[in-house]
Scaffold this motif. Sequence first.
Motif: not given
Length: 659
Positions: A86, A90, A108, A112, A238, A244-245, A250-251
């Motif tokens: 990511y 991002i 997103a 991070l 990704r 993205v989110s 994030p996931t």
Amino acid sequence: MARQSALIAGAATALICALIPIASLAQTQSKPASEATKAANAAVLNSLPFSDKQDFEDAQRGFVARPEKLTIKDAKGNVVWDLEQYKTYIGDDKPAPDSVNPSLWRNAQLGLHYGLFKVTDRIYQVRGYDLSVMTFIQGDTGWIVGDPLISTETAKAAYDLVSENLGKKPVVAVIYSHSHVDHYGGVRGIVDENDVKSGKVRIIAPEGFTEEAVSENVIAGNAMSRRAIYMYGALLPRSPVGGVSGGLGPTTSTGTATLIVPSETISKTGTKLTIDGIDVEFQMTPGTEAPSEMNTFFSQFKAMWMAENTTHTLHNLLTLRGAKVRDAAAWARFLQQTIDMFGPNIDVEFASHHWPMWGHERIIDYLKKQRDLYKYIHDQSVRLMNEGYTGVELSNMIKLPKELDQSWFNRGYYGTVKHNSRAVYQRYMGFYDANPTTLDELPPEEAAVKYVEYMGGAPAIIAKAKGDFDKGQYRWVAMALKNVVFADPSNKEAKELLADAYEQMGYQAESGPWRSVYLQGAYELRHGVPNSGGIDTASPDTIKAMSPELLFDYLGVRLNGPKAEGKKIGLNINFTDLNKKYALFVENGTLNYSPKFVETPDAMLTLTKNTLDSIQLKTTTIDDAIAAGDLKVEGNKQSFSDFLGLLDTYPFWFNIVTP
């Protein structure tokens, strides 16, 4: 019996953690954002207060430490969490691409901000190590841990980060805030179950936790797991044209999910405990974000842990993977109770996702607006329902008032006003909208053939759809082309154009799950339905926590009724370790069970629950269990085999965007 193990238990775990490695599938041939999508996303920049940077300040406040790179692997070297993929595209200094809704991009960016953070005196959080957030409260002798993530690997990595920077201390207690796997699955990464059994470590959870953690998604687990692939974007690359989110983070991690049964349960609001010198008070909130959930107040620090009842997003009343509809009215009432009971003494608020909030007045305003978010959606949906509008109609009518809509923490990064308002309608009225046509509709494939015929055939529909696509009318294009694809799934031109429409809808979506659903739909239209991957829905801890009754309920929904028609089978089962006896009987095409033996069974099975668990986990077979003396079958052994032959094994990769 062994073949039933794949989907009997651990289904709840599979929903968000037994996902497929992205590298195992071909990359999608993504298209760029259209001019209509660029315009729609540009309009978002002018409609929301992007100049408000308070969340970015809060997401970084109290920073202690983070590793330069965050890639977590399991014991075999498989990556189970990778924030690096990511970070390549991002960042706070990177503007939203044309292919991402700017509001979701902002979510997103905030997601991070990872690492170890100090929330307030003696309270810390590790964020960005999984979909959820792990909290560490410093007791007199060790750590009280709140919600140990999804996977043992990510939980251990978070604990290691804390130990490296704050000193090595034992975990003396774990609090599960609620019964979803991202709040307990990593527990064995930080706790030895023997220490729980000896009383050295306390595990505290709300009443009903174990039953709900095991059972919520077991009955419909296969369908939910397949749909979760769509909701969480498990297969998406990704990139700015992919994942993205997830909205809440994030996931999801893909490591080892576990469960240790709580040693203590909380059943009453106002219950107070002292845990390793820390005073805590609990607020029960059943039926809100989870069937079993509670908030926790740390009075010494004036800090309120809101579990998942308030976060920095509108949550789901009906999750897109499928579940029972949640009660928005009750949700709002519990938030009012939080304000009444604890509000005057709250100076710090934190949750199991996202970042904390500081300042009494800000927090009360936040709690009130989150309360009113759910209350408004509930009340206005019911009002319009009572005026005769259907779920589809009212979902297109309800708009939040400006004071709610402009608050970043009320934006629909996870749930949305549209699908939550339809969920309220569903909770009260069910599937039927009172129009006689919807009472006995044709199946989609049959209806699609007639639609295409009535609309002048596939070429005519595609030609018109291309024109509407160029106008940016993607919702209608998708509705029309779905019929062409369902009438003729070999029509490549229709599938490609439908995929293009889904893709643009995904690029415009503010909700992480909506984006994932649209882009996964586009992926499968272009590449077909996957048929392999890292799916393993059998969690040993979940299987062991299942009651015999829950297992029998699940076998009942696996029984193939048409195959069972005219058959009668009676089985007596004696669990010697539980000192419990059951009868299973098939008749009238259904399976039932009873705590009383049938008088003349076809077969009598004697075994321990552990043996049954081993059979489900495929660590032994029926024949091996019999040979070892762990399973005794008296009577007609063939009747047991006949019974097993009536149980369906569900296909995981069933079609969704094609018939």
